[in-house]
Design an enzyme around this catalytic site. Structure first.
Site, PDB file in Angstrom:
ATOM      1  N   HIS A 158       8.072   6.230  -3.624  1.00  0.00           N
ATOM      2  CA  HIS A 158       6.746   5.616  -3.701  1.00  0.00           C
ATOM      3  C   HIS A 158       5.731   6.214  -2.735  1.00  0.00           C
ATOM      4  O   HIS A 158       4.663   5.640  -2.571  1.00  0.00           O
ATOM      5  CB  HIS A 158       6.848   4.111  -3.409  1.00  0.00           C
ATOM      6  CG  HIS A 158       7.358   3.290  -4.544  1.00  0.00           C
ATOM      7  ND1 HIS A 158       6.564   2.799  -5.561  1.00  0.00           N
ATOM      8  CD2 HIS A 158       8.605   2.875  -4.840  1.00  0.00           C
ATOM      9  CE1 HIS A 158       7.302   2.119  -6.423  1.00  0.00           C
ATOM     10  NE2 HIS A 158       8.539   2.146  -6.006  1.00  0.00           N
ATOM     11  N   LYS A 205      -6.671  -4.337  -0.995  1.00  0.00           N
ATOM     12  CA  LYS A 205      -5.397  -3.636  -0.894  1.00  0.00           C
ATOM     13  C   LYS A 205      -4.982  -3.611   0.567  1.00  0.00           C
ATOM     14  O   LYS A 205      -5.762  -3.996   1.449  1.00  0.00           O
ATOM     15  CB  LYS A 205      -5.501  -2.211  -1.452  1.00  0.00           C
ATOM     16  CG  LYS A 205      -6.593  -1.360  -0.816  1.00  0.00           C
ATOM     17  CD  LYS A 205      -6.697  -0.009  -1.493  1.00  0.00           C
ATOM     18  CE  LYS A 205      -7.255  -0.127  -2.892  1.00  0.00           C
ATOM     19  NZ  LYS A 205      -6.558   0.675  -3.885  1.00  0.00           N
ATOM     20  N   ARG A 206      -3.756  -3.190   0.808  1.00  0.00           N
ATOM     21  CA  ARG A 206      -3.280  -3.078   2.178  1.00  0.00           C
ATOM     22  C   ARG A 206      -4.263  -2.230   2.985  1.00  0.00           C
ATOM     23  O   ARG A 206      -4.770  -1.212   2.505  1.00  0.00           O
ATOM     24  CB  ARG A 206      -1.884  -2.432   2.170  1.00  0.00           C
ATOM     25  CG  ARG A 206      -1.226  -2.247   3.496  1.00  0.00           C
ATOM     26  CD  ARG A 206       0.257  -1.934   3.281  1.00  0.00           C
ATOM     27  NE  ARG A 206       0.454  -0.824   2.364  1.00  0.00           N
ATOM     28  CZ  ARG A 206       0.571   0.446   2.741  1.00  0.00           C
ATOM     29  NH1 ARG A 206       0.470   0.781   4.025  1.00  0.00           N
ATOM     30  NH2 ARG A 206       0.778   1.393   1.854  1.00  0.00           N
ATOM     31  N   LYS A 218      -6.269   4.731   2.686  1.00  0.00           N
ATOM     32  CA  LYS A 218      -6.932   4.006   1.596  1.00  0.00           C
ATOM     33  C   LYS A 218      -8.447   3.955   1.804  1.00  0.00           C
ATOM     34  O   LYS A 218      -9.192   3.579   0.908  1.00  0.00           O
ATOM     35  CB  LYS A 218      -6.341   2.606   1.463  1.00  0.00           C
ATOM     36  CG  LYS A 218      -4.862   2.637   1.031  1.00  0.00           C
ATOM     37  CD  LYS A 218      -4.277   1.255   0.937  1.00  0.00           C
ATOM     38  CE  LYS A 218      -2.801   1.280   0.574  1.00  0.00           C
ATOM     39  NZ  LYS A 218      -2.541   1.683  -0.830  1.00  0.00           N
ATOM     40  N   THR A 225      -1.445   0.053  -8.348  1.00  0.00           N
ATOM     41  CA  THR A 225      -1.424  -0.834  -9.525  1.00  0.00           C
ATOM     42  C   THR A 225      -2.655  -1.737  -9.529  1.00  0.00           C
ATOM     43  O   THR A 225      -3.029  -2.260 -10.569  1.00  0.00           O
ATOM     44  CB  THR A 225      -0.146  -1.695  -9.558  1.00  0.00           C
ATOM     45  OG1 THR A 225       0.007  -2.390  -8.316  1.00  0.00           O
ATOM     46  CG2 THR A 225       1.074  -0.832  -9.842  1.00  0.00           C
ATOM     47  N   LYS A 229      -4.996  -3.315 -12.674  1.00  0.00           N
ATOM     48  CA  LYS A 229      -5.363  -4.728 -12.857  1.00  0.00           C
ATOM     49  C   LYS A 229      -6.873  -4.890 -12.967  1.00  0.00           C
ATOM     50  O   LYS A 229      -7.371  -5.691 -13.774  1.00  0.00           O
ATOM     51  CB  LYS A 229      -4.820  -5.558 -11.698  1.00  0.00           C
ATOM     52  CG  LYS A 229      -3.301  -5.606 -11.639  1.00  0.00           C
ATOM     53  CD  LYS A 229      -2.804  -6.062 -10.279  1.00  0.00           C
ATOM     54  CE  LYS A 229      -1.338  -5.738 -10.104  1.00  0.00           C
ATOM     55  NZ  LYS A 229      -0.890  -5.824  -8.701  1.00  0.00           N
TER      56      LYS A 229
END
Length: 860
Positions: free
Chosen positions: A373, A580-581, A586, A688, A692
């Site tokens: 991952h 998100k985290r 990110k 993901t 969504k």
């Protein structure tokens, strides 16, 4: 028991109070459970009592399916998927089970007719604290799809008592508090103490000769724990399959020392209990200290050992040989956390069940599959030899032997290439010696997959390049997916109803009304059929309905924000959302740089015509990750200034949503206009959340990273806002010698943003607060924010222009949803079943209720 009349046949139908589905039966079941299980009368019952009574009512209607499914695990001709994951972020069970049982509206009516508030009871459920982010949510989506596709499966993990943590925001900073998700009980789980297993730690090994004269090794442990399984049913959508999520809790074999208690050593009397149960207290303990590292390794080995022992026990109930174990089970390792399964399965087969090495190795490799991952080398777990040898001495010896045989093969393939040996070795000997867990997983599995096409390509080219050159046949790509049951039907019921009313129509008279309704909803478990929406993208009436639904859910999120946070936002503004985290790669701080850019523009020209925007953020930072915590502080500090500036008004708002979780996500995804997927290209494995958002009609602004690449291919480049460097351009820029300071001095807007941050404009004059982040950006910038800044700003300007044309924006939104069929987790699971697991569906048949069979009948 309830009597009802079948009006069409005038027959009296007898319904069991535990399985019946008419309104009166459900009402009485809730009342019975309140009285007999909660021991409460209506006048003394709390909201939680009513929630539990309802939950037990729904669970009763699952049990027949669950037990019937569990029986298939023991059938010799059925192959079972075992999904090993350190996280299962399943979300609340109640509403999801009502959707999958097909009784949501019926139960709602029964609850309301009983004088209760259905929404209040749904909200009362504590979210299981069993995951952190994408990894655990993916595991939950896959469990949903396995059941919905009628694939026999068991999800194996850890029953964390306190989950990861609850996030509070104090003075703009993240503060972690205990996640007490079990404090009021969990009605969905059933403990199975009779299936407990023992797990060994520490100690030493010794050689001995068995009765047949074979040299063997015995592990003499320093201490032993018990693993107690807690089972939760995971129901499929409109099928009878209800698979099992089996989570393990650690307990002491001897939890109370009566002798020590009598001697007055009261702590010593329970010390074993306390120490043992600490192992499964918290998800991802802070591993900056050696004690934290040891606990994480203990957790990983504990649940893997429990699970493999459980699988062997199941197999041996129907077979007297383990030679076909790999034909009975397909075990998938969800990332490197369960990689110790390679050594543990070998130990169990060789040491405990006396198989020879070659037979055991064949079984192990053919049982295990490995999903990677991450592209971050630091995230590929490795454990120091000193820790590993003290905690798992037998496993280290097994890993040494695996490594010896593996490197013999490498030497045959690459003679005289010492660098290749060092690179591929399961032991990192470049400094302090470490066991490389990803290497172990690669060698010990028959299949290795990435989670998006780009991710798999980069795995082959970078972190697992040498393994790909050696084992090309093992590698494949399985792009992640999400379940439309939770992420559309449950989260966005208005949109789901609109879609179901428009697609799947059949010629008049060819289907009964009930069949027609069912076929209109086929897209829910055949998401590829949602493509029929394309024909409605230019339908004016449909687009108006689409906009009205989006506006309604935006208003609900606005109401939630005002109620929970005291921040009023404009529901007519563009809802720009990044949840998100929190992590530097990110790039939440790139988003913040854009917010400050907009703020500066409005301060310089108060009459500037801009599209009003509300920026929503959500996510947790790891407790020991200072820079991520500083990013949260930055978001809140910028929000404090922007939200309270009278010159700005409703044109810009910044909201940080604390304690982001599945419950909150179900509010957020349907309300988004714009989805921020802005990680540096080449760093996100898949994502993901991007799926969504798109599935709920948000448009994406993003880089060509992870699954963004495939989403853009599917929805069309004209319906995706692309910016930033591509992964090969990132590599080239870094190779050339990237100097972020040059971007700072040569871009006046960027320089003004950075200077205002450095000057304390967003920190009440404190010039030191954000200096560590600024220094990192100006002199290091490992994730190339400054290189991508201008491209991002220009792309955001294109977003604003596009949003002004609501007709076309709605068309783009519809096409995004219509073209998301590929990203169902059902498609992902079908590919795993066909390409990796070789598993077939096993439909579950239920027997009708009858009075004659209702009584207990014991046969010997």
């Amino acid at each position: 028991m309830t009597l009802s009349t079948n009006k069409s046949s005038q027959q009296i139908v007898i319904e069991d109070d535990r399985t019946g589905l008419n309104i009166d039966t459900i009402r009485r079941a809730i009342a019975d459970n309140l009285f007999y299980l909660q021991g409460k009368l209506a006048k003394t019952a709390t909201i939680n009592d009513y929630y539990l009574a309802l939950a037990y009512t729904v669970r009763d209607r699952l049990l027949q399916r669950w037990l019937a499914t569990a029986q298939t695990y023991f059938k010799p001709d059925v192959k079972v998927v075992c999904y090993f994951s350190a996280e299962f972020l399943v979300g609340p069970h109640l509403a999801n089970n009502l959707i999958n049982l097909g009784i949501y509206d019926r139960v709602l009516q029964a609850v309301e007719e009983s004088g209760l508030n259905f929404t209040q009871l749904i909200e009362q459920e504590e979210e299981p604290g069993l995951g952190n982010g994408g990894l655990g949510r993916l595991a939950a989506c896959y469990m949903d799809s396995l059941a919905s596709l009628e694939i026999p499966a068991i999800g194996y993990g850890i029953r964390y008592e306190y989950g990861i943590f609850d996030q509070e925001i104090k003075d703009g900073w993240q503060v972690e508090t205990s996640d007490k998700w079990l404090q009021y009980g969990n009605p969905w789980e059933i403990v199975r103490p009779e299936a407990a297993v023992e797990v060994k730690f520490d100690g030493h090994t010794e050689s001995y000769t068995d009765e047949l004269g074979n040299e063997r090794v015995r592990w003499v442990p320093g201490y032993i724990l018990q693993g107690i399984p807690y089972d939760t049913p995971i129901l499929g959508y409109e099928v009878n399959t209800a698979n099992t999520m089996r989570l393990w809790k650690a307990e002491a074999c001897k939890s109370f020392d009566f002798a020590k208690f009598n001697q007055g050593d009261y702590y010593g009397a329970v010390e074993n209990k306390v120490v043992s149960e600490n192992l499964t207290k918290v998800l991802y303990p802070n591993d900056e200290q050696m004690k934290g590292k040891k606990l994480r390794l203990q957790q990983q080995y504990f649940f893997v050992s429990c699970s493999l022992q459980d699988m062997i026990r199941i197999h041996l109930t129907e077979s007297d040989s383990l030679d076909n174990f790999h034909e009975k089970f397909a075990a998938q390792l969800n990332d490197t956390h369960p990689a110790i399964a390679v050594a543990e399965l070998m130990r169990l087969l060789v040491d405990e069940h006396n198989l020879n090495w070659d037979r055991a190795w064949n079984i192990t490799q053919n049982t295990l599959g490995y999903t990677n991952h991450t592209l971050l080398p630091e995230a590929l777990e490795k454990w120091s030899l000193s820790l590993f040898s003290s905690l798992l001495p037998r496993h280290l010896a097994i890993i040494y032997e695996i490594n010896r045989q593996f490197l013999d093969r490498v030497m045959m393939e690459y003679p005289n290439d010492k660098q290749k040996l060092a690179t591929l070795s399961l032991i990192d000997e470049s400094g302090e010696k470490y066991v490389r867990m990803a290497h172990l997983a690669c060698v010990g599995s028959h299949a290795i997959n990435g989670v998006a096409q780009l991710h798999t390509k980069l795995l082959k080219e970078t972190v697992l390049k040498d393994f790909y050159q050696l084992f090309a046949e093992k590698f494949n790509s399985k792009t992640n997916g999400v379940t439309p049951r939770r992420w559309m039907v449950l989260s966005n019921p208005r949109l789901s109803e609109l879609i179901s009313s428009k697609i799947g129509d059949y010629p008049s008279g060819t289907l009964s009304p009930s069949d027609l309704l069912r076929n209109r909803g086929r897209w829910i478990n055949h998401l590829e059929e949602i493509k029929q929406l394309e024909s409605l993208a230019d339908d004016g009436e449909f687009k108006q309905q689409w906009r009205e639904i989006k506006q309604a859910v935006k208003q609900e999120l606005a109401d939630y924000t005002e109620q929970k946070l005291g921040v009023m936002v404009n529901p007519d503004s563009l809802f720009d959302i990044q949840v998100k985290r929190i992590h530097e790669y990110k790039r939440q701080h790139l988003n913040v740089l854009y917010i400050i850019t907009l703020y500066n523009r409005l301060k310089q020209n108060p009459n500037l015509d801009i599209v009003p925007r509300t920026f929503f953020f959500g996510g947790k930072a790891a407790p020991g990750y200072y820079m991520a915590k500083l990013m949260i502080k930055l978001i809140n500090s910028v929000g404090d200034v922007v939200n309270n500036d009278p010159d700005i008004g409703e044109r810009l708002k910044v909201v940080f949503l604390p304690d982001y979780n599945v419950k909150l996500a179900q509010r957020v995804y349907p309300a988004a206009d714009l989805s921020e997927q802005i990680s540096m290209a080449g760093k996100e494995a898949s994502g993901t959340g991007n799926m969504k958002f798109s599935l709920n009609g948000a448009l994406t602004i993003g880089t060509l990273d992870g699954a963004n690449v495939e989403i853009r291919e599917e929805v069309g480049e004209e319906n995706f806002f692309l910016f930033g460097l591509k992964s090969h351009e990132v590599d080239r820029l870094k190779a050339q010698g990237y100097n972020p300071y040059d971007y700072y001095v040569n871009n006046s807007e960027l320089k003004e943003v950075i200077d205002r941050l450095a000057g304390g404009d967003f920190s009440q004059g404190n010039k030191e607060l954000f200096q560590p982040m600024i220094d990192n950006l100006l002199h290091n910038d490992p994730y190339l924010l400054l290189a991508d800044y201008q491209s991002y700003i220009e792309c955001q300007d294109r977003v604003s222009q596009a949003y002004k044309n609501q007709e076309n924006w709605t068309r783009m939104s519809i096409l995004n949803v219509a073209r998301m069929g590929k990203f169902s987790s059902d498609r992902s699971i079908r590919e795993y079943c066909e390409d990796i697991w070789d598993v077939k569906a096993v439909p579950i048949e239920l027997t009708e209720y009858s009075q004659a069979n209702a009584a207990l009948q014991v046969t010997n």
